[in-house]
Design a protein around this motif. Sequence first.
Motif, PDB file in Angstrom:
ATOM      1  N   TRP A 131      -3.737   4.397  -0.487  1.00  0.00           N
ATOM      2  CA  TRP A 131      -4.596   4.711   0.656  1.00  0.00           C
ATOM      3  C   TRP A 131      -4.791   6.223   0.725  1.00  0.00           C
ATOM      4  O   TRP A 131      -3.817   6.969   0.587  1.00  0.00           O
ATOM      5  CB  TRP A 131      -3.917   4.224   1.939  1.00  0.00           C
ATOM      6  CG  TRP A 131      -4.829   4.183   3.130  1.00  0.00           C
ATOM      7  CD1 TRP A 131      -5.079   5.187   4.011  1.00  0.00           C
ATOM      8  CD2 TRP A 131      -5.606   3.070   3.551  1.00  0.00           C
ATOM      9  NE1 TRP A 131      -5.962   4.760   4.956  1.00  0.00           N
ATOM     10  CE2 TRP A 131      -6.310   3.463   4.700  1.00  0.00           C
ATOM     11  CE3 TRP A 131      -5.783   1.767   3.065  1.00  0.00           C
ATOM     12  CZ2 TRP A 131      -7.173   2.604   5.383  1.00  0.00           C
ATOM     13  CZ3 TRP A 131      -6.638   0.915   3.741  1.00  0.00           C
ATOM     14  CH2 TRP A 131      -7.318   1.334   4.886  1.00  0.00           C
ATOM     15  N   ASP A 155     -11.384   7.084   5.701  1.00  0.00           N
ATOM     16  CA  ASP A 155     -10.298   6.763   4.781  1.00  0.00           C
ATOM     17  C   ASP A 155     -10.858   5.987   3.588  1.00  0.00           C
ATOM     18  O   ASP A 155     -11.918   5.356   3.693  1.00  0.00           O
ATOM     19  CB  ASP A 155      -9.260   5.862   5.467  1.00  0.00           C
ATOM     20  CG  ASP A 155      -8.492   6.586   6.582  1.00  0.00           C
ATOM     21  OD1 ASP A 155      -8.892   7.706   6.957  1.00  0.00           O
ATOM     22  OD2 ASP A 155      -7.515   6.007   7.074  1.00  0.00           O
ATOM     23  N   VAL A 174       0.837  -1.206   0.000  1.00  0.00           N
ATOM     24  CA  VAL A 174       0.000   0.000   0.000  1.00  0.00           C
ATOM     25  C   VAL A 174       0.872   1.257   0.000  1.00  0.00           C
ATOM     26  O   VAL A 174       1.796   1.373   0.814  1.00  0.00           O
ATOM     27  CB  VAL A 174      -0.907   0.053   1.258  1.00  0.00           C
ATOM     28  CG1 VAL A 174      -1.771   1.316   1.254  1.00  0.00           C
ATOM     29  CG2 VAL A 174      -1.775  -1.202   1.358  1.00  0.00           C
ATOM     30  N   VAL A 231       0.523   4.924   1.060  1.00  0.00           N
ATOM     31  CA  VAL A 231      -0.366   5.833   1.771  1.00  0.00           C
ATOM     32  C   VAL A 231      -0.110   7.235   1.245  1.00  0.00           C
ATOM     33  O   VAL A 231       1.013   7.742   1.329  1.00  0.00           O
ATOM     34  CB  VAL A 231      -0.139   5.769   3.294  1.00  0.00           C
ATOM     35  CG1 VAL A 231      -1.088   6.719   4.010  1.00  0.00           C
ATOM     36  CG2 VAL A 231      -0.316   4.337   3.801  1.00  0.00           C
ATOM     37  N   VAL A 287      -9.512   3.375   0.168  1.00  0.00           N
ATOM     38  CA  VAL A 287      -8.408   2.645  -0.449  1.00  0.00           C
ATOM     39  C   VAL A 287      -8.787   2.297  -1.885  1.00  0.00           C
ATOM     40  O   VAL A 287      -9.936   1.943  -2.161  1.00  0.00           O
ATOM     41  CB  VAL A 287      -8.038   1.379   0.352  1.00  0.00           C
ATOM     42  CG1 VAL A 287      -9.175   0.371   0.389  1.00  0.00           C
ATOM     43  CG2 VAL A 287      -6.770   0.733  -0.204  1.00  0.00           C
ATOM     44  N   CYS A 309       3.755  -1.061   3.893  1.00  0.00           N
ATOM     45  CA  CYS A 309       3.373   0.172   3.202  1.00  0.00           C
ATOM     46  C   CYS A 309       4.436   1.229   3.307  1.00  0.00           C
ATOM     47  O   CYS A 309       5.309   1.186   4.164  1.00  0.00           O
ATOM     48  CB  CYS A 309       2.028   0.695   3.678  1.00  0.00           C
ATOM     49  SG  CYS A 309       1.826   0.731   5.427  1.00  0.00           S
ATOM     50  N   TRP A 313      -8.720  -3.052   7.710  1.00  0.00           N
ATOM     51  CA  TRP A 313      -8.734  -3.403   6.289  1.00  0.00           C
ATOM     52  C   TRP A 313      -7.745  -4.529   5.971  1.00  0.00           C
ATOM     53  O   TRP A 313      -6.635  -4.543   6.488  1.00  0.00           O
ATOM     54  CB  TRP A 313      -8.393  -2.183   5.436  1.00  0.00           C
ATOM     55  CG  TRP A 313      -8.320  -2.468   3.961  1.00  0.00           C
ATOM     56  CD1 TRP A 313      -9.357  -2.612   3.095  1.00  0.00           C
ATOM     57  CD2 TRP A 313      -7.118  -2.644   3.185  1.00  0.00           C
ATOM     58  NE1 TRP A 313      -8.883  -2.851   1.826  1.00  0.00           N
ATOM     59  CE2 TRP A 313      -7.515  -2.892   1.845  1.00  0.00           C
ATOM     60  CE3 TRP A 313      -5.756  -2.618   3.487  1.00  0.00           C
ATOM     61  CZ2 TRP A 313      -6.597  -3.109   0.817  1.00  0.00           C
ATOM     62  CZ3 TRP A 313      -4.837  -2.838   2.471  1.00  0.00           C
ATOM     63  CH2 TRP A 313      -5.270  -3.076   1.141  1.00  0.00           C
ATOM     64  N   SER A 316      -1.094  10.419   7.624  1.00  0.00           N
ATOM     65  CA  SER A 316      -0.677   9.343   6.718  1.00  0.00           C
ATOM     66  C   SER A 316       0.254   8.373   7.439  1.00  0.00           C
ATOM     67  O   SER A 316       0.144   7.147   7.288  1.00  0.00           O
ATOM     68  CB  SER A 316       0.023   9.927   5.488  1.00  0.00           C
ATOM     69  OG  SER A 316      -0.854  10.805   4.802  1.00  0.00           O
ATOM     70  N   LEU A 333      -1.610  -0.099   9.487  1.00  0.00           N
ATOM     71  CA  LEU A 333      -1.526  -1.186   8.511  1.00  0.00           C
ATOM     72  C   LEU A 333      -0.334  -2.101   8.823  1.00  0.00           C
ATOM     73  O   LEU A 333      -0.458  -3.315   8.819  1.00  0.00           O
ATOM     74  CB  LEU A 333      -1.405  -0.610   7.098  1.00  0.00           C
ATOM     75  CG  LEU A 333      -2.651   0.106   6.571  1.00  0.00           C
ATOM     76  CD1 LEU A 333      -2.320   0.911   5.315  1.00  0.00           C
ATOM     77  CD2 LEU A 333      -3.773  -0.890   6.291  1.00  0.00           C
ATOM     78  N   ALA A 344      -8.039   1.711   8.502  1.00  0.00           N
ATOM     79  CA  ALA A 344      -6.657   1.207   8.528  1.00  0.00           C
ATOM     80  C   ALA A 344      -6.437   0.187   9.648  1.00  0.00           C
ATOM     81  O   ALA A 344      -5.502  -0.608   9.586  1.00  0.00           O
ATOM     82  CB  ALA A 344      -5.673   2.365   8.687  1.00  0.00           C
TER      83      ALA A 344
END
Lengths: 457, 457
Positions: free
Chosen positions: B407, B416, B355, B357, B418, B382, B434, B368, B375, B431
């Motif tokens: 994200w 948020d 991911v 962000v 995604v 990420c 997910w 962020s 996550l 977050a």
Amino acid sequence: MAKIAALSGFPEWLPAERLVEQHVIDVFREVAELHGFSGIETRAVEPLEQMLRKGEIDKEVYVLRRLHAEDDADGESSDPSRTLGLHFDLTVPLARYVLEHQNDLAFPLRRFQIQKVWRGERPQDGRFREFYQADLDVIGQDTLPGHIEAEVAVVMAEILDRLPLPAFTIHANTRRLSEGFFRSLGLEDNAAVLRSLDKLPKIGADAVRALLREEAGASEEQAEAALAFASIRTRDASFADQVRALGGNGEMVEQGIAELTAVIERVEAAVPGVVVADLSIARGLDYYTGTVFETFVTGHESLGSICSGGRYDSLASDNRHTYPGVGLSIGLSRLVSRLLSAGLAKPSRPVPTCVLVSVADEQHRGASDEAARQLRRRGIACEVAPTAAKFGKQIRYADRRGIPFIWFPGTDGVADEVKDIRSGEQVPADAATWEPPAEDRVVRILGSEAEDSAAKD
Amino acid sequence: MAKIAALSGFPEWLPAERLVEQHVIDVFREVAELHGFSGIETRAVEPLEQMLRKGEIDKEVYVLRRLHAEDDADGESSDPSRTLGLHFDLTVPLARYVLEHQNDLAFPLRRFQIQKVWRGERPQDGRFREFYQADLDVIGQDTLPGHIEAEVAVVMAEILDRLPLPAFTIHANTRRLSEGFFRSLGLEDNAAVLRSLDKLPKIGADAVRALLREEAGASEEQAEAALAFASIRTRDASFADQVRALGGNGEMVEQGIAELTAVIERVEAAVPGVVVADLSIARGLDYYTGTVFETFVTGHESLGSICSGGRYDSLASDNRHTYPGVGLSIGLSRLVSRLLSAGLAKPSRPVPTCVLVSVADEQHRGASDEAARQLRRRGIACEVAPTAAKFGKQIRYADRRGIPFIWFPGTDGVADEVKDIRSGEQVPADAATWEPPAEDRVVRILGSEAEDSAAKD
């Protein structure tokens, strides 16, 4: 056989010790990858010419020659531009890798690299001639935002936080803050001031005060302010007010404050309680161009900084691009060596094996193989006894190796049984479903605290 | 900067390629540990004297000298007994390690070792000067049961089975069977017979028949029987009857049959369909003292054997002990190089990052960071966007790097979101909870079959 002797400076671990080293490497990789860093490896050799650009290291390089190079037309040894040496760090290779592969890399490049490096130093004071370094760098193409400095520090903090270390502290300072402060005092010879302050731990405040006056041309008041600046250590952003109170002002000081505040706050948010703004840090400020980091382990300050780095404005450059970076490096072998010698970390068992599957007699080895296969299918590490010795002997074999469980495959309709060698408890079990206790499933690396609590049980 | 050029023979992978190499290393380690093998590493250097005992390799060794060794009293370069070279395999170091540490090791020692080795060969035909070897050995002290030969073959089969390889076949033969058979034919010059049969693939049956008569003193009937023996290839134990039908008999033949049957049956039970008794295998039978293995990849026979080994009766010995072993070695870099160049394996994405962000603006970078932290807490790799560029640019940044998700942290109470960059689908997400699709969670290494099926989607 010729006599066998250890080579000084070339450490080698026993299997149980290697589990600790492997754990440290695994943690580094896992955290780095969680932060989106790509692992790379570079070849072990670089052209000697390239390495000698770092003059201070030239005595320490191992040069290679092919044993029979003089016999053939290759002539490596006679052409100095083709002479190869073993890399002495992972930064010179990274710079070359970035230039060589720049068209195939995405920037900012987030890379980690864990490899052995070699230095022909006299092995003393815990210095090795062959050792692992673990590096983490973000490399930009032409530009690299300042907040990357904080980001790399966060990754380092998370790595160190997951290692079986006693308390550690990451000390951060930034060049702009020191330089800006000295300038706002009216001290222009930044290098001389840093050189003087760097000696503080060794020679004390009075001697440094004298040095500042003699070498950096400071007045008594300036020297006093510089010393006061160098004594600032805060766990939060409050260093800023102390700097301002000492007369620090101007754009450079405020930039430095903003940079260092970002580092402190981001690391604190990620791993509370490990970072400190330490304005006494002078070493490396003339090399690095932004934030600089040093890391010390409480009670093991004699190790020196276990993890250092910072921002450099040019890792490499060619006609088209300049590559600025932020990097940190752990002297991994040195750290592992201390973890082992000080008993700070040890594996929960010396071998990966969780279960020794016993063998009743060689005719039934197949049944033992099958039980082992069923256990392995669910990720339970096992080995099958090498000989069908008496069970007592097989139990002692497992015990001697530190294997916690021994499995007895049933025969003729009798259920299998499993024995915990430590407690002596033996129960019926099915190889298709049996689970060892969670803490025995795989080898864990225990820190000294875990050892203490295990000892209490 | 000096010009940057690749060094022939020193392969270096790009980050995405390194993921494939790392995967092969991980699989090797995982399977080896599941079977109770301990990982060790040995230093990269050995005394030149020790390495030269293997005469055939002496042209290939890289010798080390410290750049300024002549300036100091150390004098390494002038004393040949102290001259160090880079190891050219992992067997010579293992022998030295076993002798050096024998009092601290438990035998049978089950060890794996994955390290780079160096050979000063001319880099051609896919030969490297620096490459990874991955070795697996069981070393006994004075004795080592014969069934270990089958056991090591099983571990190898499981390792290869988990790699992203096309079909592969492990060919096994055993010295006792060949030697016993030739003896029961009345052929005493075992080495000459093996040498002749080894040429079968190159020069064909007629030429080998002539060689057997000229060099091994075989009659026409004996030569014919030897050729018939070498043509035996069976997936099961039925080779035994064929050997007996050709006139093979006696204790040595029956021992060899029992050994090879055990290998075939144990490997077949662990990984069906990969092992074959191949009595044409002659290479190495004069070096190894028991079973010998070679492994070929279907469609890539030009690679030669990707994994070879067998039993040797003396890895090392001193006044007190002899150390017999069974070992297998994969030429890992050569294999990875083929996997990459032939498109047999590739990572599901080129970076570990799952991911990206995004950052709305630099003031909200903290939000962020916090989303990324949540996550990562659940193991989702990420990175946070390096700049707060327009979202379109951040999406392209992720896309260019091969990051599958981006994200968008919500602001001011907005949830948020995604976005799956591949499908374009964008959904609200938390977050803290997910989950990416299982196949995107971590980088997977796809074999060519997986590629095919992915291409069909």
